[in-house]
Enzyme design. Structure first.
Site, PDB file in Angstrom:
ATOM      1  N   ASP A  34       0.861  -1.185   0.000  1.00  0.00           N
ATOM      2  CA  ASP A  34       0.000   0.000   0.000  1.00  0.00           C
ATOM      3  C   ASP A  34       0.900   1.239   0.000  1.00  0.00           C
ATOM      4  O   ASP A  34       1.948   1.231   0.640  1.00  0.00           O
ATOM      5  CB  ASP A  34      -0.902   0.029   1.239  1.00  0.00           C
ATOM      6  CG  ASP A  34      -2.186   0.811   1.022  1.00  0.00           C
ATOM      7  OD1 ASP A  34      -3.268   0.224   1.074  1.00  0.00           O
ATOM      8  OD2 ASP A  34      -2.092   2.047   0.771  1.00  0.00           O
ATOM      9  N   ASN A  35       0.501   2.281  -0.711  1.00  0.00           N
ATOM     10  CA  ASN A  35       1.307   3.515  -0.679  1.00  0.00           C
ATOM     11  C   ASN A  35       0.632   4.605   0.166  1.00  0.00           C
ATOM     12  O   ASN A  35       1.073   5.754   0.155  1.00  0.00           O
ATOM     13  CB  ASN A  35       1.577   4.025  -2.105  1.00  0.00           C
ATOM     14  CG  ASN A  35       0.319   4.501  -2.806  1.00  0.00           C
ATOM     15  OD1 ASN A  35      -0.795   4.280  -2.312  1.00  0.00           O
ATOM     16  ND2 ASN A  35       0.469   5.138  -3.946  1.00  0.00           N
ATOM     17  N   LEU A  82      -6.328  -4.887  -5.116  1.00  0.00           N
ATOM     18  CA  LEU A  82      -7.360  -3.941  -4.676  1.00  0.00           C
ATOM     19  C   LEU A  82      -6.883  -2.496  -4.699  1.00  0.00           C
ATOM     20  O   LEU A  82      -7.690  -1.581  -4.549  1.00  0.00           O
ATOM     21  CB  LEU A  82      -7.842  -4.295  -3.258  1.00  0.00           C
ATOM     22  CG  LEU A  82      -8.764  -5.505  -3.112  1.00  0.00           C
ATOM     23  CD1 LEU A  82      -8.000  -6.816  -3.258  1.00  0.00           C
ATOM     24  CD2 LEU A  82      -9.477  -5.483  -1.768  1.00  0.00           C
ATOM     25  N   ALA A  83      -5.566  -2.283  -4.843  1.00  0.00           N
ATOM     26  CA  ALA A  83      -5.043  -0.912  -4.846  1.00  0.00           C
ATOM     27  C   ALA A  83      -5.594  -0.163  -6.049  1.00  0.00           C
ATOM     28  O   ALA A  83      -5.578  -0.677  -7.168  1.00  0.00           O
ATOM     29  CB  ALA A  83      -3.522  -0.932  -4.896  1.00  0.00           C
ATOM     30  N   TYR A 153     -13.347   6.739 -13.749  1.00  0.00           N
ATOM     31  CA  TYR A 153     -13.259   5.626 -12.793  1.00  0.00           C
ATOM     32  C   TYR A 153     -13.973   4.395 -13.336  1.00  0.00           C
ATOM     33  O   TYR A 153     -13.409   3.296 -13.363  1.00  0.00           O
ATOM     34  CB  TYR A 153     -13.885   6.057 -11.453  1.00  0.00           C
ATOM     35  CG  TYR A 153     -13.954   4.946 -10.431  1.00  0.00           C
ATOM     36  CD1 TYR A 153     -12.854   4.622  -9.658  1.00  0.00           C
ATOM     37  CD2 TYR A 153     -15.130   4.210 -10.246  1.00  0.00           C
ATOM     38  CE1 TYR A 153     -12.908   3.591  -8.724  1.00  0.00           C
ATOM     39  CE2 TYR A 153     -15.197   3.187  -9.325  1.00  0.00           C
ATOM     40  CZ  TYR A 153     -14.088   2.883  -8.569  1.00  0.00           C
ATOM     41  OH  TYR A 153     -14.152   1.853  -7.660  1.00  0.00           O
ATOM     42  N   VAL A 195     -21.906   6.385   1.526  1.00  0.00           N
ATOM     43  CA  VAL A 195     -23.073   6.984   2.192  1.00  0.00           C
ATOM     44  C   VAL A 195     -23.311   6.375   3.575  1.00  0.00           C
ATOM     45  O   VAL A 195     -23.671   7.097   4.517  1.00  0.00           O
ATOM     46  CB  VAL A 195     -24.322   6.894   1.281  1.00  0.00           C
ATOM     47  CG1 VAL A 195     -24.735   5.449   1.009  1.00  0.00           C
ATOM     48  CG2 VAL A 195     -25.479   7.668   1.875  1.00  0.00           C
ATOM     49  N   ARG A 219     -29.441   1.832  -4.102  1.00  0.00           N
ATOM     50  CA  ARG A 219     -28.133   1.177  -4.175  1.00  0.00           C
ATOM     51  C   ARG A 219     -28.263  -0.241  -3.627  1.00  0.00           C
ATOM     52  O   ARG A 219     -29.199  -0.552  -2.882  1.00  0.00           O
ATOM     53  CB  ARG A 219     -27.083   1.935  -3.350  1.00  0.00           C
ATOM     54  CG  ARG A 219     -26.688   3.293  -3.913  1.00  0.00           C
ATOM     55  CD  ARG A 219     -25.991   3.185  -5.253  1.00  0.00           C
ATOM     56  NE  ARG A 219     -25.520   4.488  -5.755  1.00  0.00           N
ATOM     57  CZ  ARG A 219     -26.263   5.320  -6.479  1.00  0.00           C
ATOM     58  NH1 ARG A 219     -27.521   5.020  -6.783  1.00  0.00           N
ATOM     59  NH2 ARG A 219     -25.747   6.464  -6.906  1.00  0.00           N
ATOM     60  N   GLY A 285     -22.862  13.327 -11.582  1.00  0.00           N
ATOM     61  CA  GLY A 285     -22.234  12.030 -11.870  1.00  0.00           C
ATOM     62  C   GLY A 285     -22.933  10.862 -11.200  1.00  0.00           C
ATOM     63  O   GLY A 285     -22.568   9.715 -11.424  1.00  0.00           O
TER      64      GLY A 285
HETATM   65  C1  UD1 Z   1     -19.926   3.606  -4.546  1.00  0.00           C
HETATM   66  C2  UD1 Z   1     -18.431   3.593  -4.234  1.00  0.00           C
HETATM   67  C3  UD1 Z   1     -17.628   3.325  -5.462  1.00  0.00           C
HETATM   68  C4  UD1 Z   1     -18.102   2.002  -6.052  1.00  0.00           C
HETATM   69  C5  UD1 Z   1     -19.592   2.074  -6.343  1.00  0.00           C
HETATM   70  C6  UD1 Z   1     -20.086   0.726  -6.815  1.00  0.00           C
HETATM   71  C7  UD1 Z   1     -17.830   4.899  -2.290  1.00  0.00           C
HETATM   72  C8  UD1 Z   1     -17.380   6.219  -1.786  1.00  0.00           C
HETATM   73  N1  UD1 Z   1     -18.055   4.859  -3.622  1.00  0.00           N
HETATM   74  O1  UD1 Z   1     -20.279   4.759  -5.337  1.00  0.00           O
HETATM   75  O2  UD1 Z   1     -16.242   3.231  -5.151  1.00  0.00           O
HETATM   76  O3  UD1 Z   1     -17.388   1.710  -7.218  1.00  0.00           O
HETATM   77  O4  UD1 Z   1     -20.294   2.395  -5.156  1.00  0.00           O
HETATM   78  O5  UD1 Z   1     -21.461   0.697  -6.841  1.00  0.00           O
HETATM   79  O6  UD1 Z   1     -17.979   3.943  -1.556  1.00  0.00           O
HETATM   80  N2  UD1 Z   1     -25.447  10.194  -0.711  1.00  0.00           N
HETATM   81  C9  UD1 Z   1     -26.259  11.000   0.050  1.00  0.00           C
HETATM   82  N3  UD1 Z   1     -25.720  11.611   1.151  1.00  0.00           N
HETATM   83  C10 UD1 Z   1     -24.405  11.459   1.519  1.00  0.00           C
HETATM   84  C11 UD1 Z   1     -23.582  10.623   0.730  1.00  0.00           C
HETATM   85  C12 UD1 Z   1     -24.134  10.018  -0.380  1.00  0.00           C
HETATM   86  O7  UD1 Z   1     -27.433  11.173  -0.235  1.00  0.00           O
HETATM   87  O8  UD1 Z   1     -24.000  12.026   2.538  1.00  0.00           O
HETATM   88  C13 UD1 Z   1     -26.026   9.490  -1.863  1.00  0.00           C
HETATM   89  C14 UD1 Z   1     -25.281   9.754  -3.153  1.00  0.00           C
HETATM   90  O9  UD1 Z   1     -25.711  10.932  -3.762  1.00  0.00           O
HETATM   91  C15 UD1 Z   1     -25.631   8.497  -3.959  1.00  0.00           C
HETATM   92  C16 UD1 Z   1     -25.770   7.417  -2.883  1.00  0.00           C
HETATM   93  O10 UD1 Z   1     -25.938   8.099  -1.655  1.00  0.00           O
HETATM   94  O11 UD1 Z   1     -26.849   8.666  -4.624  1.00  0.00           O
HETATM   95  C17 UD1 Z   1     -24.560   6.513  -2.793  1.00  0.00           C
HETATM   96  O12 UD1 Z   1     -23.399   7.308  -2.773  1.00  0.00           O
HETATM   97  P1  UD1 Z   1     -21.959   6.728  -2.394  1.00  0.00           P
HETATM   98  O13 UD1 Z   1     -22.017   6.005  -1.117  1.00  0.00           O
HETATM   99  O14 UD1 Z   1     -20.990   7.857  -2.528  1.00  0.00           O
HETATM  100  O15 UD1 Z   1     -21.693   5.578  -3.465  1.00  0.00           O
HETATM  101  P2  UD1 Z   1     -21.684   5.488  -5.065  1.00  0.00           P
HETATM  102  O16 UD1 Z   1     -21.613   6.819  -5.709  1.00  0.00           O
HETATM  103  O17 UD1 Z   1     -22.825   4.597  -5.412  1.00  0.00           O
END
Ligand code: UD1
Length: 320
Positions: A34-35, A82-83, A153, A195, A219, A285
């Protein structure tokens, strides 16, 4: 199975550190790399001084990395790669760096692994490889050359996944396309953190949970120990275990959709907080829906998720 030497890149990361711990407890020797770009030294704490754990603070973009590790630690049975650059927003700011780390370094590592006689190469794929889709659940063939990725990504992970999964030699390549992983050690401190780690952190601190958008986006949440199960099933396979040990790509998720607003309510309940939820603007995004079809991994690797959302959240809350 036999006791092996495994290389884990991203060993100080959220998932990588749990994987190292599991491999050690199964009796394997673990060479961690890991770096500390996003990995954290504190994630290594519980096993850093284990007699079968060896750590190298190095980047996976260094040429000859695996060869150097083999010279020092002997033949490697499996590489768990996993890096990576793990942030979607960061990848939008730094696309070249993202392709260098997430795609090119993977291809070079894969080549080197094959030359060195590594049997299994397991790669951390992502649900982001699917881009934005309407039809759920997502099956592995839904990511292809026609996909419109929402971020470098997603595209970088896709390209690497394809390279890993199309290996047809002595080395077996498996890409685990992980959906939304959560659990202890997931860093809650950045606005781009997962989240669940953010919501649990806010709830415990008695601050309101902030939803980006209407909260009806969904999700597929999968607990970290279930993901570690999948890594071990893929990486520790032997010819004797399975004659049809073939390369491939597999979704790793719960197969269930959870809306963000229901997630927020559940976390408030489990932390015994009054429902304190605020709504902010939608995040650029962001995809709308994401649910995994997990038939392939269930059939081929006999994997299934064991920890339901409520149970996993309870464990995450206890850790926080
Ligand atoms: C996540 C992963 C990403 C992975 C992908 C696979 C993280 C940071 N990202 O992205 O590496 O490749 O899943 O499915 O784990 N949200 C809120 N409030 C918050 C934070 C987030 O409403 O405080 C919402 C976001 O807008 C989004 C959802 O929750 O709609 C999930 O967000 P997040 O946990 O960042 O994950 P992904 O963008 O799905």
């Amino acid at each position: 199975g036999p006791l092996t030497t495994c290389v884990v890149t991203g060993a100080a990361g959220f998932v990588g550190s749990h994987l190292c711990e599991r491999l050690l407890s199964l009796g394997h020797t673990v060479v961690g790399v890991d770096n500390f770009f996003s990995g954290r030294p504190e994630n290594l704490k519980t096993f850093a001084s284990h007699p079968r754990f060896f750590f190298h603070e190095r980047s996976v973009t260094e040429t000859g990395l695996l060869t150097a590790l083999k010279d020092q630690h002997g033949p490697v049975f499996a590489v768990f790669h996993l890096a990576a650059i793990v942030s979607v927003p960061y990848s939008l700011e730094r696309p070249e760096e993202t392709f260098l780390v997430n795609t090119q370094a993977t291809l070079l590592l894969l080549e080197e692994a094959e030359v060195l006689g590594v049997r299994n190469f397991v790669f951390a794929g992502s649900a982001a490889e699917y881009g934005d889709r309407d039809r759920m659940p997502l099956t592995e063939a839904d990511a292809n050359e026609e996909t419109r990725w929402l971020s470098p990504y997603g595209e970088a992970k896709y390209r690497a996944s394809v390279a890993v999964a199309s290996r047809r030699g002595s080395l077996c390549g498996v890409s685990l396309r992980c959906f939304n992983i959560y659990g202890p050690r997931q860093d809650p401190s950045s606005p781009y953190s997962g989240v669940i780690s953010r919501f649990v952190n806010m709830a415990v601190a008695q601050r309101p949970l902030t939803i980006f958008g209407d909260g009806l986006q969904t999700r597929d949440f999968v607990f970290v120990s279930d993901v570690v199960d999948a890594y071990c099933l893929a990486g520790l396979r032997d010819d004797k275990d399975d004659i049809k040990r073939t390369s491939g790509v597999f979704n790793v998720g719960s197969g269930r959709a959870t809306s963000i607003v229901n997630l927020a309510r559940l976390i408030c309940r489990l932390t015994h907080r009054p429902e304190s939820i605020t709504f902010g603007p939608e995040r650029p995004g962001d995809i709308r829906h994401s649910t995994a079809n997990i038939e392939a991994i269930t059939r081929v690797l006999q994997w299934k998720p064991r920890i339901g959302l409520k149970d996993g959240l309870t464990r995450t809350i206890q850790w926080m």
